[in-house]
Design a protein around this motif. Structure first.
Motif, PDB file in Angstrom:
ATOM      1  N   LYS A   2       0.825  -1.190   0.000  1.00 53.55           N
ATOM      2  CA  LYS A   2       0.000   0.000   0.000  1.00 53.55           C
ATOM      3  C   LYS A   2       0.871   1.257   0.000  1.00 53.55           C
ATOM      4  N   LYS A   3       1.975   1.235   0.763  1.00 55.47           N
ATOM      5  CA  LYS A   3       2.873   2.386   0.805  1.00 55.47           C
ATOM      6  C   LYS A   3       3.538   2.607  -0.545  1.00 55.47           C
ATOM      7  N   ILE A   4       3.922   1.523  -1.218  1.00 54.06           N
ATOM      8  CA  ILE A   4       4.536   1.634  -2.540  1.00 54.06           C
ATOM      9  C   ILE A   4       3.545   2.264  -3.508  1.00 54.06           C
ATOM     10  N   PHE A   5       2.304   1.825  -3.459  1.00 51.58           N
ATOM     11  CA  PHE A   5       1.274   2.372  -4.337  1.00 51.58           C
ATOM     12  C   PHE A   5       1.067   3.860  -4.056  1.00 51.58           C
ATOM     13  N   LEU A  37       0.009  -1.286 -12.713  1.00 48.13           N
ATOM     14  CA  LEU A  37      -0.020  -1.391 -11.252  1.00 48.13           C
ATOM     15  C   LEU A  37      -1.133  -2.323 -10.781  1.00 48.13           C
ATOM     16  N   ARG A  38      -2.282  -2.266 -11.433  1.00 46.99           N
ATOM     17  CA  ARG A  38      -3.394  -3.158 -11.074  1.00 46.99           C
ATOM     18  C   ARG A  38      -2.963  -4.620 -11.227  1.00 46.99           C
ATOM     19  N   ASN A  39      -2.290  -4.928 -12.329  1.00 47.95           N
ATOM     20  CA  ASN A  39      -1.817  -6.302 -12.542  1.00 47.95           C
ATOM     21  C   ASN A  39      -0.777  -6.686 -11.504  1.00 47.95           C
ATOM     22  N   GLU A  40       0.159  -5.793 -11.221  1.00 46.57           N
ATOM     23  CA  GLU A  40       1.206  -6.085 -10.241  1.00 46.57           C
ATOM     24  C   GLU A  40       0.623  -6.289  -8.848  1.00 46.57           C
ATOM     25  N   GLU A  41      -0.422  -5.530  -8.509  1.00 42.37           N
ATOM     26  CA  GLU A  41      -1.100  -5.723  -7.225  1.00 42.37           C
ATOM     27  C   GLU A  41      -1.656  -7.136  -7.114  1.00 42.37           C
ATOM     28  N   LEU A  42      -2.282  -7.615  -8.189  1.00 42.55           N
ATOM     29  CA  LEU A  42      -2.834  -8.974  -8.186  1.00 42.55           C
ATOM     30  C   LEU A  42      -1.734 -10.010  -8.047  1.00 42.55           C
ATOM     31  N   ILE A  43      -0.637  -9.807  -8.750  1.00 42.69           N
ATOM     32  CA  ILE A  43       0.488 -10.741  -8.688  1.00 42.69           C
ATOM     33  C   ILE A  43       1.035 -10.810  -7.270  1.00 42.69           C
ATOM     34  N   THR A  44       1.204  -9.651  -6.632  1.00 47.19           N
ATOM     35  CA  THR A  44       1.730  -9.595  -5.269  1.00 47.19           C
ATOM     36  C   THR A  44       0.728 -10.142  -4.264  1.00 47.19           C
ATOM     37  N   LEU A  45      -0.519  -9.721  -4.385  1.00 45.11           N
ATOM     38  CA  LEU A  45      -1.567 -10.124  -3.448  1.00 45.11           C
ATOM     39  C   LEU A  45      -1.748 -11.637  -3.410  1.00 45.11           C
ATOM     40  N   ILE A  56       1.636 -14.390 -17.018  1.00 44.49           N
ATOM     41  CA  ILE A  56       0.711 -13.668 -16.150  1.00 44.49           C
ATOM     42  C   ILE A  56       0.632 -12.199 -16.552  1.00 44.49           C
ATOM     43  N   ARG A  57       1.784 -11.589 -16.814  1.00 42.94           N
ATOM     44  CA  ARG A  57       1.812 -10.165 -17.181  1.00 42.94           C
ATOM     45  C   ARG A  57       1.207  -9.911 -18.561  1.00 42.94           C
ATOM     46  N   ASN A  58       1.120 -10.928 -19.371  1.00 37.86           N
ATOM     47  CA  ASN A  58       0.570 -10.780 -20.726  1.00 37.86           C
ATOM     48  C   ASN A  58      -0.724 -11.579 -20.909  1.00 37.86           C
ATOM     49  N   ILE A  59      -1.437 -11.822 -19.824  1.00 41.06           N
ATOM     50  CA  ILE A  59      -2.609 -12.691 -19.856  1.00 41.06           C
ATOM     51  C   ILE A  59      -3.696 -12.167 -20.799  1.00 41.06           C
ATOM     52  N   HIS A  60      -3.862 -10.858 -20.890  1.00 38.63           N
ATOM     53  CA  HIS A  60      -4.895 -10.305 -21.768  1.00 38.63           C
ATOM     54  C   HIS A  60      -4.566 -10.560 -23.237  1.00 38.63           C
ATOM     55  N   SER A  61      -3.308 -10.402 -23.597  1.00 39.29           N
ATOM     56  CA  SER A  61      -2.894 -10.706 -24.976  1.00 39.29           C
ATOM     57  C   SER A  61      -3.054 -12.189 -25.268  1.00 39.29           C
ATOM     58  N   PRO A 109      -6.349 -18.648 -14.602  1.00 37.41           N
ATOM     59  CA  PRO A 109      -6.020 -17.232 -14.486  1.00 37.41           C
ATOM     60  C   PRO A 109      -7.178 -16.354 -14.005  1.00 37.41           C
ATOM     61  N   ASN A 110      -8.165 -16.937 -13.384  1.00 41.51           N
ATOM     62  CA  ASN A 110      -9.388 -16.233 -13.009  1.00 41.51           C
ATOM     63  C   ASN A 110      -9.122 -14.910 -12.285  1.00 41.51           C
ATOM     64  N   ILE A 111      -8.203 -14.898 -11.318  1.00 38.02           N
ATOM     65  CA  ILE A 111      -7.962 -13.685 -10.530  1.00 38.02           C
ATOM     66  C   ILE A 111      -7.323 -12.566 -11.349  1.00 38.02           C
ATOM     67  N   LEU A 112      -6.801 -12.891 -12.518  1.00 34.67           N
ATOM     68  CA  LEU A 112      -6.152 -11.885 -13.356  1.00 34.67           C
ATOM     69  C   LEU A 112      -7.137 -11.123 -14.235  1.00 34.67           C
ATOM     70  N   PHE A 113      -8.409 -11.485 -14.146  1.00 35.57           N
ATOM     71  CA  PHE A 113      -9.454 -10.832 -14.929  1.00 35.57           C
ATOM     72  C   PHE A 113     -10.506 -10.212 -14.001  1.00 35.57           C
ATOM     73  N   PRO A 114     -10.093  -9.237 -13.183  1.00 34.65           N
ATOM     74  CA  PRO A 114     -11.054  -8.642 -12.246  1.00 34.65           C
ATOM     75  C   PRO A 114     -12.055  -7.752 -12.970  1.00 34.65           C
ATOM     76  N   ARG A 115     -13.285  -7.943 -12.685  1.00 34.78           N
ATOM     77  CA  ARG A 115     -14.323  -7.092 -13.283  1.00 34.78           C
ATOM     78  C   ARG A 115     -14.164  -5.688 -12.700  1.00 34.78           C
ATOM     79  N   GLY A 116     -14.032  -4.721 -13.560  1.00 29.11           N
ATOM     80  CA  GLY A 116     -13.897  -3.338 -13.118  1.00 29.11           C
ATOM     81  C   GLY A 116     -12.487  -2.915 -12.770  1.00 29.11           C
ATOM     82  N   GLY A 117     -11.537  -3.833 -12.783  1.00 29.95           N
ATOM     83  CA  GLY A 117     -10.169  -3.502 -12.405  1.00 29.95           C
ATOM     84  C   GLY A 117      -9.564  -2.386 -13.233  1.00 29.95           C
TER      85      GLY A 117
END
Length: 191
Positions: A2-5, A37-45, A56-61, A109-117
């Motif tokens: 959170k501090k990094i963000f 940043l949204r993607n990196e948050e998911l990766i870290t979380l 993971i970083r290119n999941i949308h492509s 990869p379900n968590i990598l496709f957040p609705r509204g992210g």
């Protein structure tokens, strides 16, 4: 995390005041950074497998390529996505598609496709940074997205979603960062 963000957000805000770029360039840069940043948050979380980070970083492509390979997406354009979104609305994408996609990846990869992210990045540009006004295409897209969300996205009429998508300039739509929101919706709705 959170501090990094927070540090990054402060850097973004100060960078807005000192850059010589046009407002449009700034908006693109800040949107891209927000999206990453949204993607990196998911990766870290979720502490995702480091061996799979390039995927993971290119999941949308990867999803978009698979939609093309399986002949659900005919072209990467607003016309192609309109056709795809209508097929999603009519449930014309076979349920096996996502199982094949998961098997092809070797993970879910379900968590990598957040609705509204990624739609939150529009809010960030408009509300927090105040670099987008109500006449911009980003503002108009966000409104169309919100109206579609209020209607339940694919549960009812998708006219507002398509209308919002059509606000995105063609040259911007060629960038994956502006198509992620649609891929998130499709994955979340059908999977």
């Amino acid at each position: 995390m959170k501090k990094i963000f927070q540090i990054i957000v402060l850097t973004l805000i100060t960078a807005c005041g000192t850059t010589n770029h046009s407002t449009k360039s700034i908006a693109d840069e800040k949107f891209e950074l927000c999206s990453k940043l949204r993607n990196e948050e998911l990766i870290t979380l979720y502490k995702l497998d480091e061996e799979k980070l390039p995927y993971i970083r290119n999941i949308h492509s990867l999803l978009e390529n698979y939609l093309i390979q399986e002949d659900y997406l005919k072209e990467i354009s607003k016309k192609g996505y309109t056709h795809l979104l209508n097929n999603v609305k009519l449930n014309l994408i076979k349920p096996e598609f996502f199982e094949k996609f998961k098997n092809h990846l070797g993970y879910d990869p379900n968590i990598l496709f957040p609705r509204g992210g990624h739609s939150r990045c529009y809010d960030y540009l408009i509300t927090n940074l105040k670099i987008i006004d109500e006449n911009s295409w980003q503002y108009k897209f966000r409104d169309g997205y919100w109206k579609s969300e209020a209607n339940g996205f694919f549960i009812s009429d998708i006219t507002e979603l398509i209308k919002g998508m059509n606000e995105i300039p063609d040259e911007k739509f060629q960038m994956i960062m502006y198509r992620k929101v649609f891929l998130n919706l499709i994955y979340a709705h059908l999977n």
